[in-house]
Motif scaffolding. Structure first.
Motif, short mmCIF file in Angstrom:
data_model
loop_
_atom_site.label_atom_id
_atom_site.label_comp_id
_atom_site.label_asym_id
_atom_site.label_seq_id
_atom_site.Cartn_x
_atom_site.Cartn_y
_atom_site.Cartn_z
N SER A 494 0.84 -1.19 0.00
CA SER A 494 0.00 0.00 0.00
C SER A 494 0.87 1.25 0.00
O SER A 494 2.05 1.21 0.36
N TRP A 496 0.61 3.60 2.00
CA TRP A 496 0.96 3.93 3.38
C TRP A 496 2.26 3.22 3.78
O TRP A 496 3.12 3.81 4.40
N SER A 499 5.16 4.85 1.82
CA SER A 499 5.51 6.16 2.37
C SER A 499 6.16 6.02 3.74
O SER A 499 7.11 6.74 4.06
N GLY A 500 5.64 5.10 4.56
CA GLY A 500 6.20 4.92 5.90
C GLY A 500 7.63 4.43 5.86
O GLY A 500 8.50 4.95 6.58
N PRO A 571 -5.94 10.49 2.35
CA PRO A 571 -5.22 9.93 3.50
C PRO A 571 -3.70 9.95 3.32
O PRO A 571 -2.97 10.06 4.31
N GLN A 572 -3.24 9.86 2.09
CA GLN A 572 -1.80 9.87 1.84
C GLN A 572 -1.18 11.26 2.03
O GLN A 572 0.04 11.39 2.16
N PRO A 575 0.28 12.63 6.33
CA PRO A 575 1.58 12.77 7.00
C PRO A 575 2.25 14.11 6.79
O PRO A 575 2.77 14.71 7.75
N SER A 631 7.99 11.10 1.10
CA SER A 631 7.13 9.92 1.22
C SER A 631 5.78 10.14 0.56
O SER A 631 5.12 9.18 0.15
#
Length: 712
Positions: A494, A496, A499-500, A571-572, A575, A631
């Motif tokens: 994903s 997420w 990016s994490g 949502p992305q 952060p 990210s």
């Protein structure tokens, strides 16, 4: 040498580069008398080492032909298969390594003498990037050239890049940091254009990505035999210039008094070194950092063997050292990863890692150039409060216009009425779908642009250098490694997770750079140079991951590394939103400390600023902002470099005013780049990071030109 020899032992003739990280070797006076026996011994040792490496090199490969088979060939008892393997594959690869090594070694030594800078090389001066771009441009237009014309194309590209970097960095006379930053930024701009061509002309440029990292794979001896006379001519010309380069090492004024035409020698040396570098690029692609490492190895030996720094010795010995570096890297590569790896993995990856380690080691020994540098804003003068508010209001209007324009443009052009209806929830299904997809992209571009600009402002203040940017802290390189590794190991990961991992890798890399840079305190120049070295290692790892795995990942990886808002969802964007909300007040609160840090180290201490703690806190905030932005949309260059300086030019040097203006400029720049990338070639899309490089590069060149140190 006659005129200069009597001055050999004078202490008043040090080279300007003697402060910059080569220790005792760099402080050797170049006109020491040559000890023939000792020098000959060094050449013999180098030659024996090359012969041993060559013997091992010939035994490696994908076939079953081993040392015994090759030994029987020597005595006329070998098989036809062994002879064919030797002539068709292994010998061309070996000779290519020898040719590339000697060309880059001599070129690196010449460039270091020309720039009076121990960190000059075909990589740091952008020669390889310019030559690579020129070759890719020809390939993109479907033109297939033989080795000799291709070498001419590479020569033109490398010469243009080197000339630009040398002019903009004032010939390197202001120390290695400016030269490295100028070369890195010019190379970044050229790499952006190259990547754009690779993405737009995938079929025409297939195979050039791996070649762009430097590969010794050869199908025949044609390229080697055509480039060998060019390399021989370049080495001969460099050797004829050796005596003049010895005198030039004493300084331009001294050389002019002794009858040397300084300008002519500089031009000839530039032409010769670029010609050698272009020949190497033509044969094997841009093999990284050989031109940096080879002369360093010779200079490190100089204290033990007087006379090695005379150019009639330094140049050929650097060539032999270059051969050692290339062959050793190739032998280690195939020994560690197997014979097939020699075909799939470019040798340049290994040389880049070795060169980056040497660069980091040199940077660890480096001492600051002095307090003469400033972030640029301090020289911009003060602006009135009225000017600040006018500029801010104008930028807010431009930001709104950029945001609205971004929502309306793309593969489908919309009207403002459509946008108004969407805001009110009254738009049709098709319009709603389009704008729902665009809004997260527009928001991510605006927020990431602001985050990168604030991070760049902070880094430039802490480093006291207008040419610094967040990428030099190793953040983008670390994020790239994390993201590409995730794409390869977990293709269905994903966004997420992607990016994490990228964010964590970015922060860890920054921590590594900071720890390595710490040596009884934090030197700004040392931080920059080590950041460049760590970024080079990260680039090598990224290239290795891409070329050694599924080639279908190439386009996706290159798109992410080029910075793209494609496919982003709300949502992305969270952060980077959180990072801005939390960290922007921290940076703004420290605006007074940033003003003081931008001056020198003494004033903040006198006024009670806890220097190291403040530096660490500000750099950590910059790292986290950059990691969040990277990210979210990938690697976007030049924003953290250009926006802060443009802000200083508009509103002066106080960070209370620079920070908001830079954030607005960064948001506008990325938003406009993203809008153009979605519209110009619709439905095809150009990554925003490539367009920021194309937009930011001209301004950066202008910035370099304005801040250069005039030479006499």
């Amino acid at each position: 040498m006659g005129a200069g020899a009597p001055h050999a032992d004078r202490p008043a003739a040090p080279r300007p580069a003697t402060h910059h990280g080569l220790g005792a070797a760099a402080r050797e006076v170049p006109l020491q008398p040559v000890r023939p026996v000792r020098v000959a011994g060094v050449f013999v040792v180098a030659a024996v080492a090359i012969l041993l490496l060559a013997a091992v090199h010939l035994t490696q490969g994908t076939s079953s032909v081993g040392a015994g088979d090759l030994l029987r060939l020597v005595f006329g008892q070998g098989t036809d298969n062994a002879a064919n393997v030797l002539v068709a594959s292994r010998l061309p690869r070996l000779l290519a390594g020898v040719l590339v090594g000697i060309a880059l070694g001599v070129a690196g030594a010449g460039l270091q003498s020309l720039a009076r800078n121990p960190l000059a090389s075909p990589d740091t001066l952008g020669v390889n990037a310019g030559a690579y771009l020129a070759v890719v441009i020809v390939a993109a237009f479907g033109v297939s050239l033989p080795a000799l014309p291709a070498g001419g194309v590479a020569f033109v590209g490398g010469l243009a890049a080197a000339g630009l970097v040398l002019v903009l960095s004032a010939g390197g006379s202001t120390g290695p940091t400016r030269l490295i930053l100028a070369g890195s930024a010019v190379a970044m701009a050229l790499a952006g254009v190259t990547t754009l061509l690779l993405l737009l002309y995938r079929e025409e440029t297939v195979g050039t990505f791996a070649w762009g990292a430097g590969t010794l794979v050869q199908t025949d001896l044609r390229a080697v035999t055509q480039m060998a006379p060019i390399v021989a001519l370049g080495i001969l010309t460099a050797f004829l210039l050796a005596a003049k380069l010895d005198i030039l090492a004493l300084g331009d004024d001294t050389a002019a008094v002794l009858g040397v035409n300084v300008r002519r020698i500089r031009v000839l040396t530039t032409l010769v070194t670029v010609m050698l570098s272009a020949a190497a690029v033509t044969v094997a692609g841009p093999v990284g950092f050989v031109g940096l490492v080879a002369p360093v190895l010779v200079r490190l030996t100089a204290p033990l063997v007087p006379g090695l720094l005379r150019h009639r010795v330094l140049l050929p010995l650097s060539g032999l050292a270059g051969v050692l570096v290339v062959l050793a890297s190739d032998v280690v590569l195939r020994a560690a990863f197997g014979g097939q790896a020699g075909v799939e993995i470019p040798t340049g990856i290994m040389t880049m890692v070795v060169g980056a380690i040497v660069l980091i080691w040199l940077a660890r020994r480096h001492r600051d150039s002095g307090p003469s540098r400033s972030p640029g804003g301090t020289s911009s003068g003060l602006r009135s409060r009225r000017t600040f508010w006018i500029v801010t209001a104008a930028l807010v209007v431009l930001l709104i216009a950029a945001g609205v324009g971004a929502m309306l443009t793309g593969d489908a052009l919309l009207r403002t009425g459509d946008l108004a209806n969407w805001i009110n929830g009254a738009s049709g299904r098709a319009i709603t779908y389009v704008l729902d997809q665009r809004f997260p992209r527009v928001a991510s571009a605006l927020l990431c642009g602001a985050a990168l600009a604030i991070a760049g402002t902070t880094v430039q203040a802490v480093c006291r250098n207008p040419l610094a940017e967040p990428g030099i802290l190793g953040i983008t390189g670390g994020a790239g490694v994390g993201a590409i590794a995730t794409l390869i190991l977990l293709p269905s990961a994903s966004i997420w997770l992607l990016s994490g991992v990228a964010a964590v890798a970015a922060v860890v890399t920054f921590g590594l750079v900071y720890l390595i840079s710490w040596r009884g305190g934090l030197s700004s120049d040392r931080l920059v140079l080590i950041g460049v070295g760590v970024s080079a290692v990260a680039t090598a790892i990224i290239t290795l991951l891409i070329v050694a795995t599924d080639p279908w990942n190439l386009s996706l990886a290159m798109t992410w590394l080029s910075g793209s808002t494609y496919g982003r969802t709300l949502p992305q964007v969270l952060p980077v939103t959180i990072a801005l909300i939390v960290l922007t007040p921290v940076v703004v609160h420290a605006r007074r400390e940033l003003d003081l840090l931008a001056l020198d180290d003494d004033v903040p201490r006198i006024l009670g600023v806890r220097l190291e703690r403040t530096r660490l806190l500000m750099l950590l905030a910059a790292a986290l902002l950059t990691a969040a932005a990277v990210s979210a949309i990938g690697v976007v260059g030049f924003v953290g470099l250009v926006a802060p300086h443009a802000a200083r030019a508009l509103v002066g040097g106080r960070h209370a005013r620079i920070l908001p203006v830079a954030a607005l400029l960064g948001a506008i720049l990325v938003s406009v780049a993203d809008s153009l990338g979605r519209t110009v070639l619709a439905p095809a899309q150009i990554p925003a990071g490539l367009l920021t490089a194309l937009i930011g590069a001209p301004y950066f060149v202008y910035l370099l030109w304005r801040t250069r140190v005039p030479t006499r």
